[in-house]
Motif scaffolding. Structure first.
Motif, short mmCIF file in Angstrom:
data_model
loop_
_atom_site.label_atom_id
_atom_site.label_comp_id
_atom_site.label_asym_id
_atom_site.label_seq_id
_atom_site.Cartn_x
_atom_site.Cartn_y
_atom_site.Cartn_z
N MET A 156 0.84 -1.19 0.00
CA MET A 156 0.00 0.00 0.00
C MET A 156 0.88 1.25 0.00
SD MET A 156 -2.88 1.21 2.67
CE MET A 156 -3.10 -0.45 3.28
N LEU A 157 0.56 2.16 -0.90
CA LEU A 157 1.36 3.38 -1.02
C LEU A 157 1.14 4.30 0.18
CD1 LEU A 157 0.45 4.16 -4.74
CD2 LEU A 157 2.65 3.33 -3.91
N LEU A 158 2.13 5.10 0.43
CA LEU A 158 1.99 6.18 1.40
C LEU A 158 1.96 7.49 0.61
CD1 LEU A 158 4.54 5.00 4.11
CD2 LEU A 158 2.06 5.04 4.32
N ALA A 211 -3.45 21.97 -5.49
CA ALA A 211 -4.14 22.27 -6.73
C ALA A 211 -3.88 23.72 -7.12
CB ALA A 211 -5.64 22.04 -6.56
N LEU A 222 -5.27 4.08 1.42
CA LEU A 222 -6.69 3.86 1.73
C LEU A 222 -7.46 5.16 1.92
CD1 LEU A 222 -6.73 1.00 4.41
CD2 LEU A 222 -7.72 0.97 2.12
N ARG A 247 -7.50 12.85 -4.43
CA ARG A 247 -8.29 13.53 -3.41
C ARG A 247 -8.03 12.86 -2.07
NH1 ARG A 247 -14.81 14.29 -2.37
NH2 ARG A 247 -14.54 16.15 -1.13
N ARG A 279 -4.05 13.81 -10.40
CA ARG A 279 -4.79 14.39 -9.29
C ARG A 279 -5.22 13.30 -8.32
NH1 ARG A 279 -9.32 17.72 -10.33
NH2 ARG A 279 -10.32 15.76 -10.90
N GLY A 320 -10.81 16.12 2.32
CA GLY A 320 -11.69 16.46 1.20
C GLY A 320 -11.04 17.24 0.08
N ARG A 321 -9.74 17.54 0.20
CA ARG A 321 -9.10 18.39 -0.80
C ARG A 321 -8.54 17.60 -1.97
NH1 ARG A 321 -8.32 23.59 1.35
NH2 ARG A 321 -7.96 24.15 -0.81
N PHE A 322 -8.70 18.20 -3.16
CA PHE A 322 -8.03 17.67 -4.35
C PHE A 322 -6.63 18.27 -4.41
CE2 PHE A 322 -12.41 16.93 -5.36
CZ PHE A 322 -12.42 15.81 -6.18
N PRO A 354 -1.73 6.44 4.57
CA PRO A 354 -1.89 5.30 3.66
C PRO A 354 -2.89 5.58 2.53
CG PRO A 354 -2.81 4.81 5.83
CD PRO A 354 -2.12 6.12 5.94
N VAL A 385 6.09 3.49 -13.62
CA VAL A 385 6.82 2.22 -13.69
C VAL A 385 7.07 1.67 -12.29
CG1 VAL A 385 8.92 1.07 -14.48
CG2 VAL A 385 7.86 2.88 -15.88
N SER A 386 7.61 2.53 -11.43
CA SER A 386 7.91 2.07 -10.07
C SER A 386 6.72 2.25 -9.13
CB SER A 386 9.11 2.83 -9.50
OG SER A 386 8.76 4.19 -9.31
N ASP A 387 5.71 2.97 -9.58
CA ASP A 387 4.54 3.29 -8.77
C ASP A 387 4.94 4.10 -7.53
OD1 ASP A 387 1.87 3.39 -8.36
OD2 ASP A 387 1.63 1.35 -7.65
N ARG A 388 5.90 4.97 -7.70
CA ARG A 388 6.42 5.73 -6.58
C ARG A 388 6.02 7.21 -6.71
NH1 ARG A 388 10.08 3.65 -2.85
NH2 ARG A 388 9.60 1.65 -3.79
#
Ligand SMILES: [Zn+2]
Lengths: 96, 996
Positions: free
Chosen positions: A1-3, A84, A16, A59, A57, A64-66, A14, A74-77
């Motif tokens: 799971m990304l941070l 915004a 989530l 959220r 982008r 609640g902020r965008f 996280p 590629v690395s999903d980093r």
């Protein structure tokens, strides 16, 4: 799971707590009626689909902020996140 | 005492016998045994039948990589678990186990006929054997595949156990508590880091548990282990056994599955069976060791053939000799130590057969001292023995030629094809691997996460090397966190270093095509299958894998990957690194669904939202339906009524007098601020500037692509405040969309958006007597048609409660929607029911609401629209503010595709014979056209009971608005239905009833 760092909360949290919201820096035209069909199609549907650095982008569901992010597809980093309305950051700076 | 148990030896408790059954027969083992070690102590090697050929199989390993010894375990109703690895399941009192894939019994199995039909089941057999004749598919092939597919029986009852899940944050997570992991945890903890050390086994120590003869720091290895573990505990290291790291995810998140009760004699009250940990660590140290590879030769799967390291574990950890007369076949030094330990424990070593020509002198001497016969430069070409190995056939190999065979009698054959670093977790991170030509293994190369790999996991062999490397990994991990610690020192005596060579299948003097030389034991894949796959054109290792199913079993090829690669590379004439390895994916070992689900099951699987009136509905016998996450009253059956009768009654009562409906689930958003009207003008299609205070309007929301996204009635409460309603399922989406535009496109607008869905309870009153029911309860408002006409809104008091009162209708009758603070919802409901008694007020549910609105042609977004419907398609052009310069989706309404003719348009349908249509049914214009017919649309809504006495339907049909009165055809399994296209408004087309 990304941070992911929310630039408004200034917290790294996280994945989530976040929702993806498409490519960034695609401004809605000020006067859509002035656009040709092709120009309007490009605004609606044509995306960069980058391999590598992608400006996108997100959220933060918590506040609640965008906000915007640069992520390497590629690395999903996450390379950086920013508020915004701010311009694309200089990523050489962000890497340091 | 068990025949093969050595009194006093091992880490099992010889004073604590444990009884269990296997296939109905009682056995005795010891506390500390696994099912496999206990069966072996009883001389039982035959533990199961293989998946495809139903060949007899025994345990080939002593760990979690076991492919063969899969058993069913049970402890009472609902607690049957198939595919448990006998090598991992700890013995408990009264444990009931059974073998799998056998019929009628393990020692005699009918399915073993597959073994004779070996040629039929070669690589790709799924794709070839079952191709023809077509008529065989239903009656022969499919039943066969279904019966054969899957390992073990699946449980048939609901799992009564609970499963927990937890988060954990730490500085350093060490995976694997062998010598490297322990050394790493020690140095990291000494440096002051918070450390978590996990191991999948029941106790920590890894390979040390199988090697008590080694001495570390002048103590026996087990003494050293005990004191080092005590030290870790004192340093505050969190130590978790029976805990498997199943997956390594982004940014150092590792999932751990901790098994809590499967090893206990008695189940503790309310204890979870397993616990899933989501660990986030600053640094991860992977010290998972290495997995021993089998050698690939004909008959290498016979019970009694096992990995040399496994035999050494059974001997030293469990005090079990795997045989009386043991042969050893190896290409790696490590198997020699297993032979020596077994010889010293009293087993006869029939021979050490080494595939290599050059042997280490010290090993040869140690063998000679023990009187062990050594055959160097030999191959194995077959085994014999029905349910247990009786002999192995060996041949010398010289200059690439295989010489004359000799037979060596044995009751166990230990094999070692060298070791593969266990890099599954590292691969989960997309860490790259580099081929090491010397050891013929892949080693970790480029890292993507903040991790260290230590010990045998990066190809280092021997205790001293593992300890030193683990220590260094711990230091490196804490250094990255700014902590320092001086280097640890280890004095190791009697170390057992070793090297070896990797192999493709062993050379043979027989036809290689007939050899059953297994590479993947669990999926029954042989060397021949892999070569056949290459001959038949598979070039990529991923294709070879899928064609042969090599490495696709539940063990994910832990034992078979490198052997498979060596053989495929040889067949392709390439070097192994050019062929590459298949991808490892989580979980590392099979994991129960319960552990993944955790608390998310039953009622807590998904949130159920309930309105303030839900309890009343339940007490009054409502049938419920889920709508989005809400539980909504569907209809209120009276005694003896089915759904049809109840809905018909509710419809009649509402149209005749008055019905009451809980509409609290409607989404509600408050749009407030000086720029609220401008914001509404930009978001919704309708014009809002001229909407008076106290008036409301049907609002239509499009996406920027011009398609309908949502709708709802919107009231203007004051110049700068709108009360917006949305569909029940659309509330969150609409608010998200509004926020998106407000924050990122129009940040200059001074507007605030607030979700008020759960703040208001909403009750709808509909019917000619609605006003009469409501009027006595209202204070501060004239409800007369003149003072409060259709589409009005006002703040007033209803039943003494502060209310926002709308006059609107979703039924076509005189209607009101009363919003009160949610906590007063039930009070209002009761007051209205009381007031309505005189008019036989009728509570109705969502089904009646659907029927009544359909009779009026009111659409439901998401039912009559599907994300490709424009306002024009839905007949809602009237809702568009044509004079507005812009709104979301406006420009798209002129897109060529959206103004073209022949688009699917919403119409009404009435069947000619009065039958009901099925929602989703496809519509054709000409039922006599050849198949496949051209489908011109589908039925979106259909109801068979209501006010009119005949069923009604809505549908989207190509060019539907221009086809009024035409007949279309709906082919159904029972025949073709004919229906006439009509307007969508079936009832009171002039809307007279609304104006009452
Ligand atoms: Zn935030």
């Amino acid at each position: 799971m990304l941070l992911i760092n929310c630039p408004y909360c200034e917290e790294t949290l996280p994945e989530l707590e976040f929702a993806y919201a498409g490519e960034a820096h695609i401004d809605r035209p000020a006067d859509p009626s002035a656009l040709t069909d092709e120009e309007w199609r490009d605004f609606l549907f044509i995306r960069t689909n980058a391999r590598g650095t992608h400006f996108e982008r997100w959220r933060h569901i918590g506040c609640g902020r965008f906000f915007n992010a640069a992520r390497d597809t590629v690395s999903d980093r996450f390379l950086t996140t920013y508020k915004a309305g701010q311009p694309r950051p200089d990523l050489k700076e962000a890497a340091e | 005492m068990n025949r093969y148990r050595i009194p006093g030896r091992g880490r099992v408790d010889h004073d604590a016998p444990v009884s269990f059954t296997f296939d109905g027969k009682s056995y005795q083992g010891l506390r500390g045994d696994t099912v496999a070690s206990a069966l072996l102590a009883n001389g039982v090697h035959l533990m199961g039948r293989s998946f495809k050929y139903h060949r007899p199989r025994g345990a080939v390993t002593a760990g979690s990589e076991e492919p063969n010894a899969l058993i069913g375990t049970s402890r009472g109703p609902g607690r049957f678990e198939p595919n448990t690895r006998a090598t991992m399941q700890e013995l408990r009192q009264g444990l009931v186990t059974e073998s799998q894939n056998k019929w009628p019994r393990l020692s005699f199995d009918i399915g073993a006929v597959n073994d004779r039909a070996y040629m039929l089941f070669s690589a790709g057999f799924y794709y070839k054997t079952f191709m023809w004749p077509r008529s065989f598919w239903d009656k022969v092939y499919e039943p066969f595949i279904r019966a054969a597919a899957g390992l073990g029986k699946s449980p048939s009852e609901e799992d009564p156990d609970t499963y927990a899940s937890r988060y954990l944050h730490t500085d350093v997570l060490v995976v694997g508590a062998g010598p490297a992991g322990i050394a790493a945890a020690h140095s990291a903890a000494l440096a002051g880091a918070r450390v978590v050390l996990v191991d999948e086994n029941s106790e920590m120590g890894g390979s040390i548990l199988s090697d008590p003869s080694v001495r570390v720091d002048k103590a026996g290895s087990w003494t050293w282990l005990a004191s080092r573990l005590a030290e870790l505990r004192a340093l505050g290291v969190r130590m978790m056994t029976r805990t498997t790291a199943i997956g390594y995810y982004h940014q150092n998140m590792v999932a751990l599955c901790e098994r809590l009760t499967d090893h206990l004699d008695d189940l503790p009250q309310d204890a979870p069976r397993e616990r899933m940990w989501r660990v986030r660590a600053q640094q991860v140290i992977l010290a998972q060791g290495a997995l021993e590879k089998p050698l690939v030769f004909d008959g290498n799967d016979r019970p009694g053939v096992m990995l040399a390291g496994a035999a050494q574990t059974y001997l030293n950890r469990y005090g079990v000799r795997v045989g009386d007369n043991v042969a050893v076949l190896t290409s790696h030094d490590s198997a020699w130590y297993a032979a020596f330990d077994l010889a010293d424990a009293g087993s006869r070593i029939a021979a050490i057969i080494d595939t290599r020509d050059d042997l280490r002198a010290d090993l040869a001497n140690a063998a000679a001292t023990r009187g062990i016969r050594v055959l160097k430069g030999h191959t194995a070409t077959g085994t014999k023995g029905r349910l247990r190995i009786a002999s192995v056939r060996v041949n010398p190999v010289a200059g690439g030629r295989v010489g004359k065979p000799a037979k060596i009698a044995c009751d166990a054959l230990l094999m070692s094809g060298g070791w593969t670093p266990s890099l599954h977790l590292f691969s989960h991170t997309k860490g790259s691997l580099a081929w090491d030509a010397d050891s013929k293994t892949f080693l970790p190369d480029h890292k993507t996460e903040a991790c260290q790999i230590a010990g045998a996991g990066r190809g280092l062999w021997g205790y001293e090397a593992a300890l030193v490397d683990g220590n260094a990994a711990g230091m490196a991990a804490v250094k990255a966190m700014g902590l320092t610690i001086s280097e640890g020192r280890f004095e190791v005596e009697g170390d057992r270093p070793g090297t070896g060579s990797s192999q493709k299948e062993l050379p043979t003097d027989r036809s290689a095509g007939k050899a059953k030389a297994f590479v993947d034991f669990q999926n029954d894949v042989t060397a021949k299958d892999l070569r056949l796959a290459v001959r038949e054109g598979m070039r990529s290792i991923e294709h070879v894998k899928r064609y042969t199913t090599n490495g696709m079993a539940t063990d994910q090829g832990k034992m078979s990957n490198i052997n498979g690669l060596m053989i495929a590379a040889d067949a392709l004439g390439k070097e192994p690194p050019q062929v590459g390895l298949t991808t490892f994916r989580p979980p590392y070992t099979p994991t129960s669904f319960g552990a993944f689900a955790g608390y998310m099951r039953g009622e807590t699987f998904q949130l159920t939202r309930k309105t303030p009136i839900d309890g009343w509905a339940e007490a009054h016998g409502a049938a419920f339906e889920p709508v989005a996450q809400w539980r909504r009253a569907w209809y209120f059956p009276q005694p003896g009524e089915d759904m049809h009768a109840a809905v018909a009654r509710e419809c009649r009562a509402t149209r005749a007098s008055v019905g009451i409906f809980d509409a609290s689930t409607l989404g509600k958003i408050e749009v407030a601020g000086p720029d609220a009207v401008e914001f509404m003008n930009r978001m919704y299609t309708n014009p809002w500037t001229k909407l008076g205070i106290g008036r409301c309007r049907y609002g239509l929301l499009l996406g920027e692509d011009g398609f309908i996204r949502d709708d709802g009635v919107i009231g203007r409460m004051s110049p700068d405040l709108f009360h917006v309603t949305t569909t029940t399922g659309g509330a969150a989406r609409v608010l998200n969309m509004m926020e998106d535009y407000l924050q990122t496109e129009w940040p200059d607008l001074n507007v605030w958006l607030t979700s008020t869905t759960e703040q208001w309870a909403t009750i709808a009153l509909n019917g000619p007597n609605a006003r009469k029911v409501l009027e006595p309860l209202v204070d501060g408002l004239d409800l007369s048609g003149a003072a409060f006409p259709h589409m009005s809104v006002a703040e007033c008091s209803v039943a003494g409660l502060p209310a926002r009162l709308f006059r609107l209708s979703f039924t076509g009758e005189l209607g009101f929607e009363i919003n009160v603070p949610a906590r007063h919802g039930l009070t209002l409901w009761n007051a209205l029911m009381e007031s309505g008694k005189a008019y036989d007020i009728c509570p109705y549910g969502t089904e009646t609401m659907h029927v009544l609105r359909a009779e009026k042609g009111y659409i439901i977004v998401g039912q009559d629209t599907d994300g490709t419907v424009t306002p024009q398609d839905a007949g809602l052009t009237w809702a568009i503010g044509k004079k507005k310069p812009d709104f979301v989706g406006k420009r798209s309404l002129e897109r060529p595709d959206l103004v073209t003719s022949g688009r699917k348009q919403l119409v009404g349908l009435l069947t000619e014979d009065g039958s009901k249509l099925e929602e989703g049914a496809q519509i054709v214009l000409d039922p006599n056209q050849p198949k496949p017919m051209k489908m011109v649309g589908h039925v979106t809504s259909s109801y068979d009971c209501g006010t009119l006495g005949y069923p009604i339907a809505m549908a989207v049909i190509e060019g539907g608005h221009d086809r009024m009165g035409e007949t279309v055809h709906i082919p159904m399994p029972g025949g073709i239905q004919r229906a006439k296209i009509t307007s969508t408004v079936f009832y009171d087309p002039d809307g007279e009833r609304l104006k009452a």
